[in-house]
Design a protein around this motif. Structure first.
Motif, short mmCIF file in Angstrom:
data_model
loop_
_atom_site.label_atom_id
_atom_site.label_comp_id
_atom_site.label_asym_id
_atom_site.label_seq_id
_atom_site.Cartn_x
_atom_site.Cartn_y
_atom_site.Cartn_z
N GLY A 198 0.84 -1.20 0.00
CA GLY A 198 0.00 0.00 0.00
C GLY A 198 0.87 1.25 0.00
N ARG A 199 0.46 2.25 0.79
CA ARG A 199 1.24 3.48 0.87
C ARG A 199 2.46 3.33 1.74
NH1 ARG A 199 -2.25 8.75 1.80
NH2 ARG A 199 -0.14 9.56 1.52
N GLY A 200 2.58 2.18 2.42
CA GLY A 200 3.77 1.91 3.20
C GLY A 200 3.81 2.72 4.48
N ILE A 201 4.98 2.73 5.10
CA ILE A 201 5.22 3.43 6.36
C ILE A 201 5.93 4.73 6.06
CG2 ILE A 201 6.38 3.31 8.59
CD1 ILE A 201 6.11 0.29 8.47
N LEU A 240 -5.91 13.76 21.28
CA LEU A 240 -5.04 12.99 20.41
C LEU A 240 -5.78 11.84 19.75
CD1 LEU A 240 -1.78 12.93 22.56
CD2 LEU A 240 -2.15 14.14 20.41
N GLY A 241 -6.68 11.19 20.50
CA GLY A 241 -7.47 10.13 19.89
C GLY A 241 -8.35 10.64 18.77
N ALA A 242 -8.96 11.81 19.00
CA ALA A 242 -9.80 12.41 17.96
C ALA A 242 -8.96 12.80 16.75
CB ALA A 242 -10.53 13.62 18.52
N ALA A 243 -7.73 13.30 17.01
CA ALA A 243 -6.84 13.68 15.91
C ALA A 243 -6.45 12.46 15.07
CB ALA A 243 -5.60 14.38 16.45
N ILE A 244 -6.20 11.34 15.74
CA ILE A 244 -5.85 10.12 15.01
C ILE A 244 -7.04 9.63 14.19
CG2 ILE A 244 -5.22 7.69 15.30
CD1 ILE A 244 -3.60 8.52 17.76
N GLN A 245 -8.23 9.69 14.78
CA GLN A 245 -9.42 9.28 14.05
C GLN A 245 -9.68 10.17 12.84
OE1 GLN A 245 -11.43 6.59 14.52
NE2 GLN A 245 -9.93 5.94 16.06
N ASP A 246 -9.48 11.47 13.01
CA ASP A 246 -9.67 12.39 11.90
C ASP A 246 -8.65 12.12 10.79
OD1 ASP A 246 -10.87 14.98 10.82
OD2 ASP A 246 -8.75 15.53 10.92
N ALA A 247 -7.41 11.85 11.17
CA ALA A 247 -6.39 11.56 10.17
C ALA A 247 -6.68 10.27 9.44
CB ALA A 247 -5.01 11.50 10.84
N SER A 248 -7.20 9.27 10.16
CA SER A 248 -7.52 8.00 9.49
C SER A 248 -8.70 8.14 8.53
CB SER A 248 -7.84 6.93 10.54
OG SER A 248 -9.03 7.24 11.25
N PHE A 283 -9.37 10.67 6.64
CA PHE A 283 -8.88 11.27 5.39
C PHE A 283 -7.59 10.63 4.91
CE2 PHE A 283 -11.48 14.51 7.46
CZ PHE A 283 -12.35 14.85 6.44
N TYR A 284 -7.23 9.50 5.52
CA TYR A 284 -6.08 8.69 5.09
C TYR A 284 -4.78 9.49 5.10
CZ TYR A 284 -4.40 4.33 3.08
OH TYR A 284 -3.78 3.13 2.89
N ARG A 285 -4.61 10.32 6.13
CA ARG A 285 -3.36 11.06 6.30
C ARG A 285 -2.46 10.25 7.24
NH1 ARG A 285 -7.04 15.37 7.42
NH2 ARG A 285 -6.27 15.35 9.57
N MET A 302 -1.41 10.35 11.38
CA MET A 302 -1.73 9.29 12.33
C MET A 302 -0.50 8.92 13.15
SD MET A 302 -4.01 6.94 9.73
CE MET A 302 -4.05 5.55 10.87
N TYR A 303 0.64 8.84 12.51
CA TYR A 303 1.87 8.52 13.23
C TYR A 303 2.22 9.62 14.23
CZ TYR A 303 3.29 4.32 10.72
OH TYR A 303 3.37 3.03 10.24
#
Length: 276
Positions: free
Chosen positions: A55-58, A227-235, A237-239, A243-244
């Motif tokens: 996929g897009r990898g790491i 931070l959890g909401a930020a990770i969810q938002d990034a996921s 929109f596939y950013r 997420m990292y």
């Protein structure tokens, strides 16, 4: 018959002398910690450029650093960190304070412990994320719902550590106090409570780790910031680099808070004899 000279005896004693654990030992531990972190970053970079992950990898570490700078300067990531840290602190404080009397009671009364311990282990085994639908039903989608999930996780983690640690206090100390004429309250206040201080810090540290592991589940309850909401938002929109960034910030915040607790523990339990 072998004859040893005084110089030989001094050499053997010097070799048998235990290593010092002063400032030199602390500096060495810090250096080893940095070395371990550097090795992890190098391994991360090697995996990201190798193309092992499909996929897009790491993302590379430098891409994550760039994403972090953007999030800090343009999207106020620092505010998300403060929100999550505040939630975790409230959850840990309430959960640990509630667990303190329960842990003492379970350790002090074996019959009560035999009755309640299966229930404690049952609820401790339930993953907090499985309770999110029920939390929404009973507490809605406000801040109370998110805090309640963290309190739940902290409470049962702290209870287990507390009553296991307190019940492991040397019974010879209690019997010796009784022989000297101390009543139950004096034994509890002057013996059990001081001896349980290290276990209390351990319980808070365990509760802190469990709370940080649960914060993403807690912030699934319609949270807009954190931070959890930020990770969810990034996921959503596939950013992936974003997420990292959120994941790394959770780890750093948890590490800093744990180091503060360890420092407080070393100051408050310096009077106790420690075996290393």
């Amino acid at each position: 018959m072998s004859i040893t000279s005084p110089s030989t005896d001094r050499i053997s004693l010097r070799r048998r002398r235990p290593p010092r654990t002063g400032d030199g030992g602390s500096t060495r531990r810090i250096a080893l910690g940095f070395a371990g972190g550097l090795i992890a970053i190098v391994a991360w970079y090697a995996v990201s450029v190798s193309g092992i992950v499909s996929g897009r990898g790491i993302p590379r570490p430098d891409e994550v650093i760039t994403a972090a700078w953007t999030l800090f300067t343009e999207q106020d990531l620092l505010f998300d960190i403060r929100v999550s840290v505040t939630r975790v602190m409230i959850g840990v404080i309430i959960g640990s304070v509630a667990a303190l009397p329960v842990g003492f009671l379970l350790a002090w009364y074996p019959t009560l412990r035999a009755m309640v311990e299966p229930l404690v282990n049952f609820f401790r085994a339930l993953p907090p994320i499985a309770l999110v639908p029920l939390v929404i039903v009973y507490f809605g989608i406000g801040e109370t719902a998110r805090i309640s999930i963290l309190v739940y996780a902290s409470f049962f983690a702290a209870v287990i550590v507390l009553f296991e640690g307190i019940s492991g206090i040397d019974p010879l100390l209690i019997r010796a106090a009784r022989v000297l004429g101390a009543n139950s309250w004096e034994i509890f206040a002057r013996g059990v409570v001081p001896a349980s201080v290290p276990h209390l810090f351990t319980a808070v540290r365990v509760a802190l780790g469990v709370s940080w592991a649960t914060v993403v589940a807690a912030e699934l309850v319609a949270a807009q910031r954190g931070l959890g909401a930020a990770i969810q938002d990034a996921s959503t929109f596939y950013r992936i680099p974003d997420m990292y960034v959120g994941i790394v910030m959770i780890g750093i915040a948890a590490l800093v808070m744990d180091l503060i607790l360890k420092l407080a523990q070393s100051r408050m339990t310096a009077w106790q004899e420690k075996s290393k």
